[in-house]
Design a protein around this motif. Structure first.
Motif, short mmCIF file in Angstrom:
data_model
loop_
_atom_site.label_atom_id
_atom_site.label_comp_id
_atom_site.label_asym_id
_atom_site.label_seq_id
_atom_site.Cartn_x
_atom_site.Cartn_y
_atom_site.Cartn_z
N HIS B 248 0.81 -1.22 0.00
CA HIS B 248 0.00 0.00 0.00
C HIS B 248 0.84 1.27 0.00
CE1 HIS B 248 -3.78 -2.12 0.62
NE2 HIS B 248 -3.10 -2.95 1.39
N SER B 249 0.17 2.39 -0.32
CA SER B 249 0.81 3.69 -0.17
C SER B 249 0.85 4.01 1.32
CB SER B 249 0.01 4.75 -0.93
OG SER B 249 -1.32 4.79 -0.45
N GLU B 250 1.63 5.02 1.68
CA GLU B 250 1.77 5.32 3.12
C GLU B 250 0.45 5.79 3.72
OE1 GLU B 250 3.96 9.54 2.49
OE2 GLU B 250 3.41 9.07 4.54
N HIS B 251 -0.49 6.22 2.87
CA HIS B 251 -1.74 6.77 3.40
C HIS B 251 -2.55 5.75 4.20
CE1 HIS B 251 -0.79 10.12 0.91
NE2 HIS B 251 -0.91 9.43 -0.19
N LEU B 252 -2.46 4.48 3.81
CA LEU B 252 -3.30 3.49 4.48
C LEU B 252 -2.94 3.36 5.96
CD1 LEU B 252 -5.61 1.45 4.24
CD2 LEU B 252 -3.91 -0.33 3.84
N GLY B 253 -1.64 3.37 6.26
CA GLY B 253 -1.21 3.24 7.65
C GLY B 253 -1.80 4.32 8.55
N HIS B 254 -1.81 5.55 8.02
CA HIS B 254 -2.37 6.66 8.81
C HIS B 254 -3.86 6.47 9.02
CE1 HIS B 254 1.32 9.01 8.78
NE2 HIS B 254 1.46 8.69 7.50
N LEU B 255 -4.53 6.03 7.96
CA LEU B 255 -5.98 5.80 8.06
C LEU B 255 -6.27 4.72 9.11
CD1 LEU B 255 -8.48 5.39 5.12
CD2 LEU B 255 -8.44 3.74 6.97
N LEU B 256 -5.50 3.62 9.05
CA LEU B 256 -5.75 2.52 9.99
C LEU B 256 -5.46 2.94 11.43
CD1 LEU B 256 -4.29 -0.59 8.09
CD2 LEU B 256 -6.67 0.18 8.24
N ALA B 257 -4.41 3.76 11.60
CA ALA B 257 -4.07 4.20 12.95
C ALA B 257 -5.27 4.89 13.59
CB ALA B 257 -2.87 5.14 12.92
N GLU B 258 -5.96 5.70 12.77
CA GLU B 258 -7.11 6.41 13.31
C GLU B 258 -8.33 5.48 13.45
OE1 GLU B 258 -7.75 10.43 11.80
OE2 GLU B 258 -9.88 9.95 11.72
N MET B 259 -8.55 4.66 12.42
CA MET B 259 -9.73 3.81 12.43
C MET B 259 -9.66 2.74 13.51
SD MET B 259 -11.25 1.62 9.23
CE MET B 259 -10.25 0.17 9.51
N GLN B 260 -8.45 2.26 13.81
CA GLN B 260 -8.33 1.10 14.69
C GLN B 260 -7.94 1.45 16.11
OE1 GLN B 260 -5.41 -1.28 12.59
NE2 GLN B 260 -7.00 -2.31 11.38
N VAL B 261 -7.71 2.74 16.38
CA VAL B 261 -7.08 3.09 17.67
C VAL B 261 -7.87 2.58 18.86
CG1 VAL B 261 -8.11 5.40 17.83
CG2 VAL B 261 -5.94 4.93 18.96
N LEU B 262 -9.18 2.61 18.78
CA LEU B 262 -9.98 2.21 19.94
C LEU B 262 -9.83 0.72 20.24
CD1 LEU B 262 -12.11 3.60 21.89
CD2 LEU B 262 -13.75 2.22 20.63
N GLN B 263 -10.00 -0.12 19.19
CA GLN B 263 -9.89 -1.56 19.42
C GLN B 263 -8.45 -1.99 19.75
OE1 GLN B 263 -12.07 -4.05 19.82
NE2 GLN B 263 -13.76 -2.61 19.63
N ARG B 264 -7.48 -1.25 19.23
CA ARG B 264 -6.09 -1.59 19.54
C ARG B 264 -5.76 -1.21 20.98
NH1 ARG B 264 -3.53 -4.76 15.54
NH2 ARG B 264 -3.72 -3.77 13.50
N SER B 265 -6.34 -0.09 21.46
CA SER B 265 -6.03 0.37 22.81
C SER B 265 -6.85 -0.38 23.85
CB SER B 265 -6.33 1.87 22.95
OG SER B 265 -5.76 2.58 21.89
#
Lengths: 155, 271
Positions: B248-265
């Motif tokens: 993927h382009s670097e953009h996906l990582g940033h998107l996932l960081a925001e989208m997944q932060v709750l379940q990851r934390s």
């Protein structure tokens, strides 16, 4: 109680489950309830959501379980096929929608009709936006009485 | 970013290769990955559209973009359930959405591109919709019954989506000099991602119709562009990165960081 009695009691109870986004309609007249079967292991209920991402479905499932709680075990299935269609909305429900100021779907999928203003009944309306406050509605304005209104999209 | 997230990222296994060779024996893994691709496109594009909440240029677009986002995320959930069932490893739809890392996502590069201005979002959406609708129509005839059921539902929604993005493409292209300039710029930027739309063959178990959809797509796009007074960019080069293969382009990582932060934390958090 026999199976037929249990089934009709279940349906009567399910008529008290209202759609949170169309609170004047219950899930039976909206066509969300597809099957009620009485099996040896309890009630089998099948529901079909209006849209894939309909956020109301969780509340509806919880409410369905709550009202059926005293009828024994319930297994609940969400079926996406065949997909929900506004053709499943009953005539009575269409009248209730109109009375609440929401235009019911205009005709049937196979036989669309002109959109009618729920206030003055004129057919001279224009669409303001294909998307409304919920996935199932669009925004319209009546050219006769000038009032804006929501329409249940024909789907 | 929490320490928990970093640990999870570090412990991710290397991604399995994406289904590539047509004619190769279809494996359960290939079917899983194929369904995942279809699901990830929708989840990521749905998330991108949801980023417009509170920022859309007019109220009607606020409603439209949020509604389309909701449809796409709902469709993704249905596909994640099919994918999870195919994988048979006991993962839930939520686990697939929130607990995978960028290398395990199978969405195409087009859908992960940041929103840009409204014209950019509309062009991205139009290219996706023009590709998606014929694909879904073909999947309605799938022998895989649950997938056909999904497609029948998603088709109805996709028709609305295409009508919306197509309508805006015409208005922006034929609007002012400025709106035309911005829409053309978006098209020039995004066109290079379109070859990927047709790179992954449809698995025989998923759809009986083979790819007539590329011609269909080209036709829809050409007709819309000429009506909108826009120019088709030069043929796009073969993409260096491959979203379907987890590159993927670097953009996906940033998107996932925001989208997944709750379940990851807070793993397993519910409300």
């Amino acid at each position: 109680m026999n199976a037929a009695g249990t089934r009709s009691r279940a349906i009567a109870k399910l008529r008290t489950v209202m759609d949170p986004e169309l609170p004047m309609l219950n899930i039976v007249e909206l066509g969300l309830l597809r099957e009620v079967e009485v099996e040896e292991d309890g009630l089998h209920i099948t529901l079909t959501p209006t849209y894939s991402g309909c956020p109301a479905i969780e509340t509806i499932v919880a409410e369905t379980r709550r009202v059926l709680a005293d009828l024994g075990p319930v297994s609940l299935r969400i079926a996406h096929a065949p997909p929900w269609t506004t053709d499943w909305i009953t005539e009575d429900a269409r009248r209730k929608l109109r009375a609440a100021g929401i235009a019911p779907p205009a005709g049937r999928v196979a036989q669309p009709e002109a959109v009618r203003c729920p206030r003055c009944d004129a057919t001279a309306s224009e669409q303001v936006s294909a998307f409304g406050s919920t996935a199932c509605k669009s925004l319209w304005r009546c050219a006769n009485c000038d009032e804006p209104f929501e329409l249940l999209k024909l789907i | 970013m929490s320490a928990g997230l970093l640990e999870t990222v570090a412990s991710q296994p290397a991604p399995a290769p994406a289904p590539e060779a047509s004619g190769a024996l279809e494996t359960q893994r290939a079917r899983f990955e194929w369904l995942l691709g279809l699901a990830d496109d929708r989840l990521i594009l749905g998330h991108r559209l949801s980023e417009w909440c509170g920022h859309a240029p007019i109220l009607e677009e606020e409603l439209a973009l949020a509604n389309i986002a909701l449809d796409l995320i709902g469709q993704a959930q249905m596909l994640f359930e099919l994918a999870a069932e195919t994988e048979g490893a006991g993962r839930s739809a939520d686990a697939l959405a929130f607990l995978r890392d960028s290398r395990d996502f199978r969405n195409m590069l087009l859908v992960e591109q940041p929103n840009g201005d409204f014209a950019f979002t509309i062009v991205r959406q139009f290219l996706f919709d023009a590709w998606d609708l014929p694909q879904l129509e073909a999947l309605c005839a799938s022998r895989y019954k649950d997938l056909a059921g999904f497609a029948a539902k998603a088709c109805k929604e996709a028709r609305y989506h295409l009508r919306h993005s197509h309508g805006w493409l015409l208005r922006l292209g034929g609007g002012t000099q400025e709106s035309n300039r911005r829409t053309q710029a978006a098209l020039d930027e995004l066109w290079r991602f379109t070859p990927e739309l047709f790179l992954t063959p449809v698995l025989p178990s998923m759809s009986s119709t083979s790819d007539a959809s590329e011609a269909h797509f080209q036709e829809t796009v050409r007709a819309a562009l000429s009506e909108a007074d826009l120019t088709l960019p030069d043929a796009a080069p073969f993409p260096a990165l491959r979203g379907r293969a987890g590159l993927h382009s670097e953009h996906l990582g940033h998107l996932l960081a925001e989208m997944q932060v709750l379940q990851r934390s807070y793993p397993g958090a519910k409300w």
